[in-house]
Enzyme design. Structure first.
Site, short mmCIF file in Angstrom:
data_model
loop_
_atom_site.label_atom_id
_atom_site.label_comp_id
_atom_site.label_asym_id
_atom_site.label_seq_id
_atom_site.Cartn_x
_atom_site.Cartn_y
_atom_site.Cartn_z
N HIS A 155 0.86 -1.19 0.00
CA HIS A 155 0.00 0.00 0.00
C HIS A 155 0.89 1.24 0.00
O HIS A 155 1.55 1.52 1.00
CB HIS A 155 -0.90 -0.04 1.25
N ARG A 197 0.85 4.67 0.53
CA ARG A 197 -0.07 5.68 1.08
C ARG A 197 0.32 7.06 0.60
O ARG A 197 1.48 7.33 0.30
CB ARG A 197 -0.04 5.62 2.61
N GLU A 208 -2.03 -1.53 -3.56
CA GLU A 208 -3.13 -0.95 -2.80
C GLU A 208 -2.95 0.56 -2.76
O GLU A 208 -1.85 1.05 -2.50
CB GLU A 208 -3.05 -1.53 -1.38
N THR A 242 -19.38 3.90 7.67
CA THR A 242 -19.24 3.57 9.08
C THR A 242 -18.57 2.21 9.24
O THR A 242 -17.90 1.96 10.23
CB THR A 242 -20.61 3.53 9.77
N GLU A 293 -12.90 -6.64 -2.37
CA GLU A 293 -12.26 -7.22 -1.19
C GLU A 293 -13.11 -6.84 0.00
O GLU A 293 -13.29 -5.65 0.29
CB GLU A 293 -10.83 -6.70 -1.04
N1 PXP Z 1 -6.60 -5.68 2.63
C1 PXP Z 1 -6.63 -4.34 2.59
C2 PXP Z 1 -7.42 -3.69 1.53
C3 PXP Z 1 -5.90 -3.58 3.52
O1 PXP Z 1 -5.95 -2.24 3.49
C4 PXP Z 1 -5.11 -4.24 4.48
C5 PXP Z 1 -4.30 -3.45 5.43
O2 PXP Z 1 -3.31 -2.74 4.78
C6 PXP Z 1 -5.10 -5.64 4.46
C7 PXP Z 1 -5.87 -6.34 3.55
C8 PXP Z 1 -4.27 -6.41 5.41
O3 PXP Z 1 -4.69 -6.15 6.71
P1 PXP Z 1 -3.81 -6.64 7.92
O4 PXP Z 1 -2.50 -5.96 7.80
O5 PXP Z 1 -4.59 -6.24 9.11
O6 PXP Z 1 -3.68 -8.14 7.76
#
Ligand code: PXP
Length: 260
Positions: free
Chosen positions: A51, A53, A78, A109, A159
């Site tokens: 991700h 950000r 992501e 929410t 997802e």
């Molecule tokens: N899926 C998405 C879309 C997410 O934003 C995240 C967290 O970055 C995850 C899965 C994975 O979550 P976790 O790190 O809590 O396993």
């Protein structure tokens, strides 16, 4: 119609963001999230999620560049649905993009992306990525209107956000946990019925993964924080293998040998 058998082998996507969180705590180059991604791949991860950000708090642009070229498994990029991120995705051409909310006002929410409230913009946004051959996934809650909006804007994948289910579990609120799980299961069937591929993730751990892995429509789980944390104690390879075993065991328990 809910599926009664798994639609395919359940893939495990490993999110390596928090290797970068540890790296950035000291500002240098160690530990390297791309090295972690390659280790995850060697341990059986079916894909890598990262991700980028807007505030670059963990993954950096240079990490995405390397992940896009150095991995042997699909990269799931992501990102927030901003113009900056779309331009980057169109340049890097990852296998998939998962659009997530980053700012509070973008959240429903339940914590997913408000697709229904931003449908016109997202239709255009998703379309440009899909035209470039990128599979677009929308990270949403299980509410019917969000699932229907995801199908309407042309996403290939949703997802489903498992964070609330995992939080209820951690807090011992079992009735709420089970109700949340039932809603996720119904959402999974609804999304599949609309032609969407179903993924799930957020907060999953050894304790919470099995019931979600047993949704027959779910094709991929994306898991990060727990695996990176568990890796401190057992190593990343064994943590991933342990998750893979639990996912397969849940499929076998629910469907006999039909893991696929
Ligand atoms: N899926 C998405 C879309 C997410 O934003 C995240 C967290 O970055 C995850 C899965 C994975 O979550 P976790 O790190 O809590 O396993």
């Amino acid at each position: 119609m809910p599926a009664t058998r798994p639609l395919g082998k359940l893939r495990l996507g490993v999110n390596i963001d928090h290797v970068a969180t540890v790296r950035n705590a000291r500002g240098g180059d160690w530990p390297d999230p791309v090295r972690a991604a390659k280790l995850a791949e060697a341990a059986g991860a079916d894909g890598i999620t990262a991700h980028l950000r807007e505030d670059r708090r963990h993954i950096r642009d240079a990490d995405m560049e390397r992940l896009a070229t150095e991995l042997g498994v699909p990269l799931n990029f992501e990102m927030a649905a901003t113009e900056e991120m779309r331009a980057l995705a169109l340049r890097l051409r990852p296998h998939a993009c998962c659009l997530v909310p980053e700012r509070r006002e973008e959240r429903t929410t339940e914590g997913g992306l408000d697709v229904a409230g931003d449908a016109a913009r997202l239709r255009d946004y998703v379309g440009a990525l899909a035209e470039a051959g990128i599979r677009v996934s929308l990270f949403i809650g299980h509410e019917a209107r969000q699932i229907e909006a995801a199908a309407a804007v042309g996403a290939a994948v949703v997802e489903l956000h498992t964070g609330a289910y995992c939080d209820f579990h951690a807090e011992g609120r079992t009735a709420e946990r089970d109700a949340e799980l039932a809603s996720l299961r119904a959402g999974s069937a609804r999304a599949h019925g609309l032609g969407l591929e179903v993924h799930a993730g957020h907060g999953l751990s050894f304790e919470t993964v099995a019931p979600v892995a047993a949704f027959p429509e779910v094709m991929e789980l994306n898991i990060g924080h727990f695996l990176i944390g568990e890796a401190i104690f057992t190593g990343l390879g064994p943590a991933i293998e342990g998750m893979r075993q639990r996912m397969d065991a849940a499929r076998i328990a629910a469907f006999g040998g039909a893991v696929m």
